[in-house]
Design a protein around this motif. Structure first.
Motif, mmCIF file in Angstrom:
data_model
loop_
_atom_site.group_PDB
_atom_site.id
_atom_site.type_symbol
_atom_site.label_atom_id
_atom_site.label_comp_id
_atom_site.label_asym_id
_atom_site.label_seq_id
_atom_site.Cartn_x
_atom_site.Cartn_y
_atom_site.Cartn_z
ATOM 1 N N ARG A 60 -18.072 9.990 -25.366
ATOM 2 C CA ARG A 60 -17.394 8.905 -24.030
ATOM 3 C C ARG A 60 -17.591 9.360 -22.666
ATOM 4 O O ARG A 60 -18.209 9.878 -21.875
ATOM 5 C CB ARG A 60 -17.111 8.147 -24.090
ATOM 6 N N GLY A 61 -17.160 11.103 -22.966
ATOM 7 C CA GLY A 61 -17.062 12.288 -21.417
ATOM 8 C C GLY A 61 -18.508 12.568 -21.657
ATOM 9 O O GLY A 61 -19.328 12.592 -20.021
ATOM 10 N N ARG A 62 -19.198 12.719 -22.671
ATOM 11 C CA ARG A 62 -20.435 12.993 -21.402
ATOM 12 C C ARG A 62 -21.559 12.013 -21.525
ATOM 13 O O ARG A 62 -22.325 12.634 -20.344
ATOM 14 C CB ARG A 62 -21.695 13.485 -23.612
ATOM 15 N N ARG A 63 -21.472 10.671 -21.609
ATOM 16 C CA ARG A 63 -22.021 9.735 -20.981
ATOM 17 C C ARG A 63 -21.309 9.938 -19.691
ATOM 18 O O ARG A 63 -22.573 9.858 -19.036
ATOM 19 C CB ARG A 63 -22.223 8.354 -21.514
ATOM 20 N N ILE A 64 -20.369 9.815 -20.033
ATOM 21 C CA ILE A 64 -19.969 9.538 -18.378
ATOM 22 C C ILE A 64 -20.346 10.628 -17.314
ATOM 23 O O ILE A 64 -20.990 10.696 -15.887
ATOM 24 C CB ILE A 64 -18.287 9.517 -17.419
ATOM 25 N N VAL A 65 -19.806 12.394 -17.412
ATOM 26 C CA VAL A 65 -21.263 13.046 -16.677
ATOM 27 C C VAL A 65 -22.770 13.483 -16.682
ATOM 28 O O VAL A 65 -22.895 13.830 -15.565
ATOM 29 C CB VAL A 65 -20.455 14.719 -17.853
ATOM 30 N N GLN A 66 -23.188 12.615 -18.346
ATOM 31 C CA GLN A 66 -24.866 12.208 -17.722
ATOM 32 C C GLN A 66 -24.964 11.078 -16.723
ATOM 33 O O GLN A 66 -25.933 11.528 -16.161
ATOM 34 C CB GLN A 66 -25.465 11.616 -19.303
ATOM 35 N N ARG A 67 -24.319 10.473 -16.493
ATOM 36 C CA ARG A 67 -24.292 9.455 -15.134
ATOM 37 C C ARG A 67 -24.295 10.086 -14.413
ATOM 38 O O ARG A 67 -25.246 9.474 -12.991
ATOM 39 C CB ARG A 67 -23.409 8.512 -15.903
ATOM 40 N N MET A 68 -23.378 10.851 -14.013
ATOM 41 C CA MET A 68 -23.108 11.432 -12.577
ATOM 42 C C MET A 68 -24.125 11.975 -11.829
ATOM 43 O O MET A 68 -24.521 12.211 -11.059
ATOM 44 C CB MET A 68 -21.731 12.270 -12.851
ATOM 45 N N LEU A 69 -24.557 12.974 -13.297
ATOM 46 C CA LEU A 69 -25.839 14.010 -12.865
ATOM 47 C C LEU A 69 -27.198 12.954 -12.408
ATOM 48 O O LEU A 69 -28.105 13.692 -11.574
ATOM 49 C CB LEU A 69 -26.043 14.900 -13.935
ATOM 50 N N ASP A 70 -27.747 11.689 -13.114
ATOM 51 C CA ASP A 70 -28.599 11.305 -12.698
ATOM 52 C C ASP A 70 -28.457 10.747 -11.008
ATOM 53 O O ASP A 70 -29.566 10.245 -10.875
ATOM 54 C CB ASP A 70 -28.703 10.120 -14.364
ATOM 55 N N GLU A 71 -27.562 10.297 -11.036
ATOM 56 C CA GLU A 71 -27.661 9.410 -9.577
ATOM 57 C C GLU A 71 -27.138 10.795 -8.697
ATOM 58 O O GLU A 71 -28.325 10.265 -7.542
ATOM 59 C CB GLU A 71 -26.415 9.350 -9.899
ATOM 60 N N VAL A 72 -26.526 12.232 -9.194
ATOM 61 C CA VAL A 72 -26.811 12.473 -7.597
ATOM 62 C C VAL A 72 -28.440 13.512 -7.550
ATOM 63 O O VAL A 72 -29.158 14.134 -6.582
ATOM 64 C CB VAL A 72 -25.635 13.926 -7.835
ATOM 65 N N ASP A 73 -28.786 13.732 -9.177
ATOM 66 C CA ASP A 73 -30.613 14.463 -9.340
ATOM 67 C C ASP A 73 -31.175 13.288 -8.113
ATOM 68 O O ASP A 73 -32.566 14.196 -7.783
ATOM 69 C CB ASP A 73 -31.421 14.270 -10.154
ATOM 70 N N ASN A 74 -30.917 11.788 -8.497
ATOM 71 C CA ASN A 74 -32.295 11.074 -7.565
ATOM 72 C C ASN A 74 -31.831 11.206 -6.556
ATOM 73 O O ASN A 74 -32.807 11.382 -5.620
ATOM 74 C CB ASN A 74 -31.484 8.966 -8.261
ATOM 75 N N VAL A 75 -30.633 11.338 -5.901
ATOM 76 C CA VAL A 75 -30.403 11.464 -4.237
ATOM 77 C C VAL A 75 -31.047 12.783 -3.984
ATOM 78 O O VAL A 75 -31.420 12.163 -2.786
ATOM 79 C CB VAL A 75 -28.976 11.271 -4.107
ATOM 80 N N CYS A 76 -30.938 13.582 -4.514
ATOM 81 C CA CYS A 76 -31.063 14.937 -4.343
ATOM 82 C C CYS A 76 -32.674 14.577 -3.675
ATOM 83 O O CYS A 76 -33.678 15.319 -2.856
ATOM 84 C CB CYS A 76 -31.156 15.801 -5.106
ATOM 85 N N LEU A 77 -33.642 13.478 -4.979
ATOM 86 C CA LEU A 77 -35.268 13.996 -4.919
ATOM 87 C C LEU A 77 -35.289 12.937 -3.740
ATOM 88 O O LEU A 77 -36.906 13.486 -3.250
ATOM 89 C CB LEU A 77 -35.563 13.538 -6.535
ATOM 90 N N GLU A 78 -34.903 11.882 -3.897
ATOM 91 C CA GLU A 78 -35.365 10.561 -3.026
ATOM 92 C C GLU A 78 -35.272 11.009 -1.332
ATOM 93 O O GLU A 78 -35.812 10.649 -0.821
ATOM 94 C CB GLU A 78 -34.548 10.006 -3.142
ATOM 95 N N GLN A 79 -34.050 11.702 -1.041
ATOM 96 C CA GLN A 79 -33.392 11.192 -0.231
ATOM 97 C C GLN A 79 -33.611 13.477 0.732
ATOM 98 O O GLN A 79 -34.268 13.514 1.637
ATOM 99 C CB GLN A 79 -31.957 11.597 0.379
ATOM 100 N N HIS A 80 -34.010 14.174 0.009
ATOM 101 C CA HIS A 80 -33.836 15.757 0.345
ATOM 102 C C HIS A 80 -35.645 16.100 0.229
ATOM 103 O O HIS A 80 -36.075 16.543 1.001
ATOM 104 C CB HIS A 80 -32.869 16.643 -0.201
ATOM 105 N N TRP A 81 -36.066 16.408 -0.565
ATOM 106 C CA TRP A 81 -37.157 16.114 -1.301
ATOM 107 C C TRP A 81 -38.426 15.203 -0.683
ATOM 108 O O TRP A 81 -39.416 16.500 -0.011
ATOM 109 C CB TRP A 81 -37.181 17.035 -2.953
#
Length: 425
Positions: A208-229
């Protein structure tokens, strides 16, 4: 330190050609077919093959850094997601209402050293401040307000306003700009439905901890791509005008992970997409950022947690972080390999993006002295800290909105009641 191990045979050679030479996050490549006693091998490209022959003794002593940026730098605006009204007027009000709930009040407290020079809350084990490098040996351990939980509860202010530069949010996750930015894209991510004091507690329920971390990572990757890149000027200025990566490729870029002990005791993922600011890269090279056995690369955590019951730990407040590292090693996940590889990638992206040009700065700082870039003359009386602060203001996108480019901040619009927070402590 162990040498870098960075081979992953099943990864297509053609894909590596795209990643090699530009900030490949090989610390985030997923390991497969691991067996107890095996060593997790990370991806290899031509440059990494050369690095793998060396003992990577990073961090190393910095030879100085550039200061006094004269060029106006681009900023990345953000969507208007901030709530304009807080749920609580102050920490005092919240504490008064929940005064008979000690488990709730504990969630608003950190154990830290407060830097006397810049007032940053630093982890209580830090020998120096990782914001201004002030030595903390004589600084007492104290308690401070846990601003991350204050964000989640929707509290308006404590000793200062608790407004946030929100990049993305929903009922489960909050992504925001770090006001003490280390790099041109420095984001934090917190889960908002659970209270997890630090990364150790993920190992109470690894999958369950892994799922929480993965969700966090997916969200921030998406922000970096769509807003910065996707910002053309920002990409041209800071990312060497490289082509926009797809979401899968972006997962192999940048640096993400968690500190232990943290300075804010709610689980949060630090996301530092290089290049680092000149002063902060010098701090990294001097060993005060992404510290060995304090910073845990996100893929190290994901790959270890994926073993589920084999790495489950009944975590208590006094559980040593070395126990996490030993559990990982027992299933073949080697911390040193991940950390070494991460350092190599930070150095590589700093070199290849290379946005900092001497002609754009007034000074070079060596030790505690500033020297004129053009003449080499020592500039006695230069307020280095003040000039550093001005450089940060020029570079960071903290608070900038997408509407008119002016700074604007607010509150988490999905603020939680204390009863809604599940505690893992």
């Amino acid at each position: 330190m162990a040498p870098i191990l960075c081979a992953r045979p099943e990864m297509a050679e053609e894909s590596l050609k795209h990643f090699c030479g530009f900030g490949v996050r090989s610390t985030r490549l997923r390991g497969r077919n691991l067996r107890k006693g095996s060593r997790l091998l990370l991806p290899r490209c031509e440059l990494e093959l050369k690095l793998a022959k060396l003992e990577l003794n990073t961090p190393v002593q910095s030879d100085g850094y550039l200061l006094g940026l004269q060029t106006k730098m681009p900023h990345v605006g953000r969507p208007n997601l901030c709530g304009q009204f807080a749920q609580w007027s102050s920490l005092e009000d919240f504490r008064t209402v929940h005064g008979k709930e000690p488990h709730v009040l504990r969630q608003l407290q950190n154990k830290v050293k407060v830097c006397p020079a810049c007032q940053k809350s630093c982890a209580h084990t830090m020998p120096q401040c990782n914001n201004c490098s002030f030595h903390l040996a004589d600084t007492n351990v104290t308690g401070t307000d846990n601003v991350l939980m204050a964000f989640i509860f929707g509290i308006q202010k404590g000793r200062f306003p608790f407004t946030i530069s929100i990049r993305a949010c929903n009922e489960e996750v909050l992504v925001f700009d770090d006001p003490l930015c280390v790099s041109v894209c420095h984001l934090n991510v917190v889960p908002t439905g659970v209270y997890i004091p630090d990364l150790r507690y993920l190992f109470k329920d690894p999958l369950r901890g892994r799922r929480i971390v993965q969700r966090m990572l997916d969200e921030v990757d998406n922000v970096c791509l769509e807003q910065h890149w996707y910002d053309d000027l920002f990409r041209k200025t800071y990312f060497a005008n490289k082509g926009i990566p797809d979401s899968a490729t972006l997962k192999f870029m940048g640096t993400a992970g968690m500190n232990f002990p943290p300075s804010q005791q709610q689980l949060h993922l630090q996301y530092v997409h290089g290049p680092m600011l000149p002063f902060q890269y010098a701090v990294f090279k001097n060993g005060l950022h992404l510290q060995y056995r304090r910073f845990f690369p996100v893929q190290f955590l994901l790959d270890t947690l994926d073993f589920g019951d084999a790495v489950q730990i009944d975590v208590e407040e006094d559980t040593e972080i070395d126990e996490i590292i030993r559990q990982a090693a027992a299933v073949g996940v080697d911390y040193d390999s991940y950390w070494n590889n991460m350092c190599a990638q930070v150095n590589r992206i700093q070199s290849q993006c290379a946005p900092w040009k001497e002609e754009d700065f007034l000074y070079r700082v060596v030790g505690s002295k500033a020297y004129d870039i053009q003449t080499g003359q020592e500039m006695v009386g230069t307020n280095i800290k003040a000039v550093q602060a001005a450089d940060v203001q020029n570079i960071q996108s903290y608070g900038w909105s997408s509407d008119d480019g002016s700074p604007s901040m607010g509150f988490y619009p999905f603020a939680k009641r204390a009863a809604e927070i599940e505690s893992w402590q």
